[in-house]
Design a protein around this motif. Sequence first.
Motif, PDB file in Angstrom:
ATOM      1  N   TYR A  84      -3.420   9.627   5.877  1.00  0.00           N
ATOM      2  CA  TYR A  84      -2.407   8.603   6.141  1.00  0.00           C
ATOM      3  C   TYR A  84      -3.112   7.307   5.351  1.00  0.00           C
ATOM      4  O   TYR A  84      -4.250   6.872   5.901  1.00  0.00           O
ATOM      5  N   ILE A  85      -2.111   6.604   4.566  1.00  0.00           N
ATOM      6  CA  ILE A  85      -2.616   5.283   4.259  1.00  0.00           C
ATOM      7  C   ILE A  85      -1.637   4.300   4.751  1.00  0.00           C
ATOM      8  O   ILE A  85      -0.446   4.485   4.236  1.00  0.00           O
ATOM      9  N   ILE A  86      -2.132   3.398   5.232  1.00  0.00           N
ATOM     10  CA  ILE A  86      -1.086   2.127   5.967  1.00  0.00           C
ATOM     11  C   ILE A  86      -1.072   1.210   4.880  1.00  0.00           C
ATOM     12  O   ILE A  86      -2.104   0.293   4.570  1.00  0.00           O
ATOM     13  N   THR A  87       0.081   0.696   4.351  1.00  0.00           N
ATOM     14  CA  THR A  87       0.001  -0.223   3.463  1.00  0.00           C
ATOM     15  C   THR A  87       1.203  -1.376   4.075  1.00  0.00           C
ATOM     16  O   THR A  87       1.659  -2.200   2.878  1.00  0.00           O
ATOM     17  N   VAL A  88       1.668  -1.592   5.017  1.00  0.00           N
ATOM     18  CA  VAL A  88       2.744  -2.472   5.380  1.00  0.00           C
ATOM     19  C   VAL A  88       2.326  -3.787   5.420  1.00  0.00           C
ATOM     20  O   VAL A  88       0.867  -4.144   5.436  1.00  0.00           O
ATOM     21  N   GLY A  89       2.999  -4.975   5.311  1.00  0.00           N
ATOM     22  CA  GLY A  89       2.811  -5.963   5.150  1.00  0.00           C
ATOM     23  C   GLY A  89       2.399  -6.766   6.545  1.00  0.00           C
ATOM     24  O   GLY A  89       2.661  -6.323   7.466  1.00  0.00           O
ATOM     25  N   THR A  90       1.922  -8.010   6.192  1.00  0.00           N
ATOM     26  CA  THR A  90       1.547  -8.621   7.423  1.00  0.00           C
ATOM     27  C   THR A  90       1.779 -10.304   7.011  1.00  0.00           C
ATOM     28  O   THR A  90       0.864 -11.173   6.959  1.00  0.00           O
ATOM     29  N   PRO A  91       2.996 -10.466   7.173  1.00  0.00           N
ATOM     30  CA  PRO A  91       3.353 -11.921   6.909  1.00  0.00           C
ATOM     31  C   PRO A  91       3.041 -12.784   7.882  1.00  0.00           C
ATOM     32  O   PRO A  91       2.809 -12.332   9.171  1.00  0.00           O
TER      33      PRO A  91
END
Length: 437
Positions: A84-91
């Motif tokens: 699993y590769i997590i690439t969600v944003g962190t605004p």
Amino acid sequence: MKNSKKDICVLGLGYVGLTLSATLAQAGFRVTGVEIRKEILEGLKNKKAHFFEPNLNKILKRIISNNSFKFYDKIPKYWNGNTYIITVGTPLDKNGKSRLDLIKNVSNEVRDFIKKDDLVILRSTVKVGTTRNIVKKIIESKIKNFKIAFCPERTQEGKALTEVKKIPQIIGGINFKSAVEAKNIFKKITKTNIIVSSLETAELIKLVDNSQRDVYFSYANEIAKICDELNINATEVINTGKYKYSRTNLALPGPVGGPCLIKDTYILNESLNSKKIKPEIALAARNINENLPQEIIIQIKSELKKRFKKIKKVSLLGFAFKGNPPTDDTRDSMSISFYREAKKKFSKSRITIYDKLVKNEDYQKFDFNKSKSINESFKDAEVVLILNNHKYFKNLNLNEKSKLMRKDSIIYDCWNLFNKNKLKLKNGVTYSAFGNK
């Protein structure tokens, strides 16, 4: 049974996740993408990305057609891969703190599927300690025996598909076994892979990389402001000073924005919340870069007051956060700040903005007045501001465009794209650049 090591689930199909998914699929992996935003999934159904990146749509057409890349709004029930590769944003939130809700949400989703010895890779930009203290803790509430690593994304928009194969991949694991397994994936796409001593080291490297670039650009902007005060050409100072002189390496001045440089200094600072030290140089640099729109708009208004009783039209050129390499990405673009400052300082004027790459939805999102064409931008304007360094703007014939403007108007160039001494502007129009009044 299929080899599950060939199956990778990428959670988050924004800029980072989609370009990585395309690269992995090209390298022979079977990629399952997960994205909750419906508009992105709708675009992918038509084999199109939701942003501009050279050659990406061509690759998407191929990998979607041959089923090496599939996409869903959640992990499908049949998923049986082990990476699993997590690439969600962190605004940043309204208080300037990085939002971790998206990372927590997908970590909970992964927890529901994870099996013994599976690998989780966090690729989002995060404050130091996030991989260990948030992602790992969420997942280990179900299972203890899994691998986890932090492998930061380091590519540049407009060049991501080539840079992901060339730029060394940093890999930090919870243990050596986790790091090696992550390396075994990235070595299929990246020539050089470097294992560092810990998760936290890898997290900090990403923050340091972007913060130092912010400092690098801010010093050029400080030099430009000094040159404006002394009536000296900043471009001449910088370019001549570093010519064949390796001990001087300065950037050229200009607006500093984008989804990384705007927030990563703050995330670095957030990593030190419980410590006695602050990244003082980095924070000072961020302050210089953030104040630029207000300072330039005030400077322009002061000059226009000398020329006109009433300012009817202010035109901005460039909405994307950068022009070279070209992108249509408006996230954290300094043009947004310029537009808002112009609205404040020229409250009775018509403010327009033009960018040939940016989609209509972005203008609507910010309620910005879109100029229909480059000629409309210049027509009857008292001032035209060039806000990014796209080659389209650099190749403009300002001598001809100046004929469209009001008499005695100003062209203000934040990027020093033109040689003032070679311009022959018409209609009494004058050219001024940041660091070269």
